[in-house]
Design a protein around this motif. Sequence first.
Motif, short mmCIF file in Angstrom:
data_model
loop_
_atom_site.label_atom_id
_atom_site.label_comp_id
_atom_site.label_asym_id
_atom_site.label_seq_id
_atom_site.Cartn_x
_atom_site.Cartn_y
_atom_site.Cartn_z
N ILE B 8 2.75 42.36 62.70
CA ILE B 8 2.76 43.92 63.21
C ILE B 8 1.43 44.31 62.31
N LEU B 9 1.08 43.84 61.26
CA LEU B 9 -0.22 44.41 60.52
C LEU B 9 -1.50 43.99 61.52
N GLU B 10 -1.36 42.74 62.07
CA GLU B 10 -2.50 42.22 62.83
C GLU B 10 -2.57 43.23 64.19
N PRO B 38 1.40 50.33 54.03
CA PRO B 38 0.64 50.30 52.86
C PRO B 38 -0.35 49.18 53.07
N LEU B 39 0.03 48.13 53.75
CA LEU B 39 -1.14 47.35 54.00
C LEU B 39 -2.42 47.86 55.06
N VAL B 40 -1.84 48.47 55.94
CA VAL B 40 -3.03 48.94 56.87
C VAL B 40 -3.49 50.16 56.35
N GLU B 41 -2.98 50.85 55.49
CA GLU B 41 -3.92 51.89 54.46
C GLU B 41 -4.66 50.93 53.87
N MET B 42 -4.24 49.93 53.12
CA MET B 42 -5.33 49.26 52.16
C MET B 42 -6.40 48.62 53.06
N ALA B 43 -6.01 48.06 54.29
CA ALA B 43 -6.94 47.31 55.17
C ALA B 43 -8.03 48.47 55.51
N ALA B 44 -7.70 49.62 55.82
CA ALA B 44 -8.66 50.60 56.10
C ALA B 44 -9.21 50.76 55.01
N ALA B 45 -8.82 51.03 53.79
CA ALA B 45 -9.70 51.23 52.61
C ALA B 45 -10.74 50.17 52.29
N THR B 46 -10.36 49.00 52.60
CA THR B 46 -11.06 47.67 52.48
C THR B 46 -12.13 47.80 53.25
#
Lengths: 177, 417
Positions: B8-10, B38-46
């Motif tokens: 889903i993250l991918e 939260p992972l999507v948000e973290m990916a966007a922040a990264t």
Amino acid sequence: MTSDRKLLRRARAYDQEALGELYDTYAARIYGYIYKRVQNAQIAENLTGDVFLRLLEAIQDEKAWRSSFTGWLYRIAHNLIVDHYRSEPPPSVRVDDLSLPGDDSIEETASDPFQKRQVRAALKQLTPDQQQVLALRFGEQMKSREVARILQKSVGAVEALQHRALNSLRRLLDEED
Amino acid sequence: MSEKVNQILEACLDAIDRGQDPEEILSQYPQDASAVRPLVEMAAATTKSFDVDIPPPPSGLTEGRQQLLDAAARKQKSSWTLNPLTRLFGEKRRQHMRFAFATKLISAILVAVVGTTAVGGGVAAAATNSLPGDTLYPVKLSIENTRLDLASSPTKQANLSLDFADERVEEIEALVEEDQPIPESSVTQLERHLHYALRQAAQMGDAELSGQLERVRQRTQTQIEALAALQAGTQERQRAQSQLHTAQQACERVREEAQAGLADPQTFRTRQQQREHMPDNVTPPESPENEPGNEQNQQPPDAPNGSQNQNQGGDGSGQHGSGEPDDASPGNQQGDRQRDQDQDQNQVHDPNQNAQPESDQQQDQQQGQQQDRQHQEDPAGNQQQKQQGESGGGQEDNDTVDPTPEGDSGQKRQGQQ
């Protein structure tokens, strides 16, 4: 890919023109990648030069670069970055020491839960593998499959690594609150 | 669970790449959304954290370039002593080294001395860079065989065989670039290397097997992509297209077999065992075409009937080039032409032959080629020879060239004696 192979065949015989062409094609990209990791132009340029010197040393071992020349360069670059940090560890900065606006714009600071500098500081606390996956995936905008090829891992392994890395980052940044 | 979250993250990250809102994806997975968000948000922040202005390099990258070229010049200078040998043996094609024993001798010497002398290393490097049709190409294949023979475990043998398959693909790429025809034997060898890797994998325990099959799957995937890319660039060359297509299909079959093995290791092993007892487990090679360095006018005078000379070997099967004493064996003079041809094409390149204790190979042995075969391609035979006092230098080289992390399981191929 194909023209790279042709160049590489010539480069293996230390053909200056071929080596020069490879350098001109890839040096800027590798410099950018390294800069994003070390945040210092002089260090990034020095390490970029070292990447190509190491390439020259290892170019006879075609097993190293056969599957992906670009991937090989990134791997060399990553190893040099890790070596660099081993010899000169970055100043230990707590993530929550970076809560003041740095290179984040006021709008970004207001709208985003995390600031760039905080994230970058947290990134440096991840394992080298995790850092590399995130740097390639989100810094170089590569797909998981490309990252997998560069790291010579399965796509599943890369996605799992990415998952753990994002969770760790989140945890590090949440600890600040 | 974690796998689903990753998927889903991918999907969310792909959506972001396309400029879409990841919430559209998350809304399709209400149960997992809270874990993925939260992972999507973290990916966007990264992603944002990497989005920095990159200052120009202080010297404009010119210093690194000069360093590289200077270092290359030094290396070239230090290898100057190798050049006469390189000139003598390498680079230019169309000259056949017609005596297979010379090829074998040179390769054995090279394998023995490659790690110890600059000259050996230089010739070996020149041979390694050669292509089908080059004078040194038979040496290259012979070195490969020697390395394979000296490999001490199925894992090392499988990995080497995968490397050699990569090498065949790379040669095909180089030939296409140079507008040279692709020898059929290159395609056949590619397939045989891959099947051999599978067969060696079948000898491994479960833990090792899955890693090995994954390796085969990945390597064949890369080969398929490379061959597909080549096909796209050779649309006007029908012959090359056909060869590339055949090669790609061979890789696809092996990739599918590896995938099947990952899903069901036991059935995979059974299938591989069955293959071992088949007379020939891959498409039999057809008659050698005219290859670079294998032109009709270069056929040796003693070639049977003067056509389709299976012994010539511009592609490397020239290790058994006619004119060589062992090539004039009764086997070649009396035997079935097709069988001889298959055998000869495979002789240098097909380690699988060793795992075929029956049929063709056995007959061939009866026809007087046993000694040569053992020397050329039968690791069991070579192992025997090795035990009888072959130089330790070769083994050292093997260790150098194949630093497989896996330990030597002590298993050896079930080669014929």
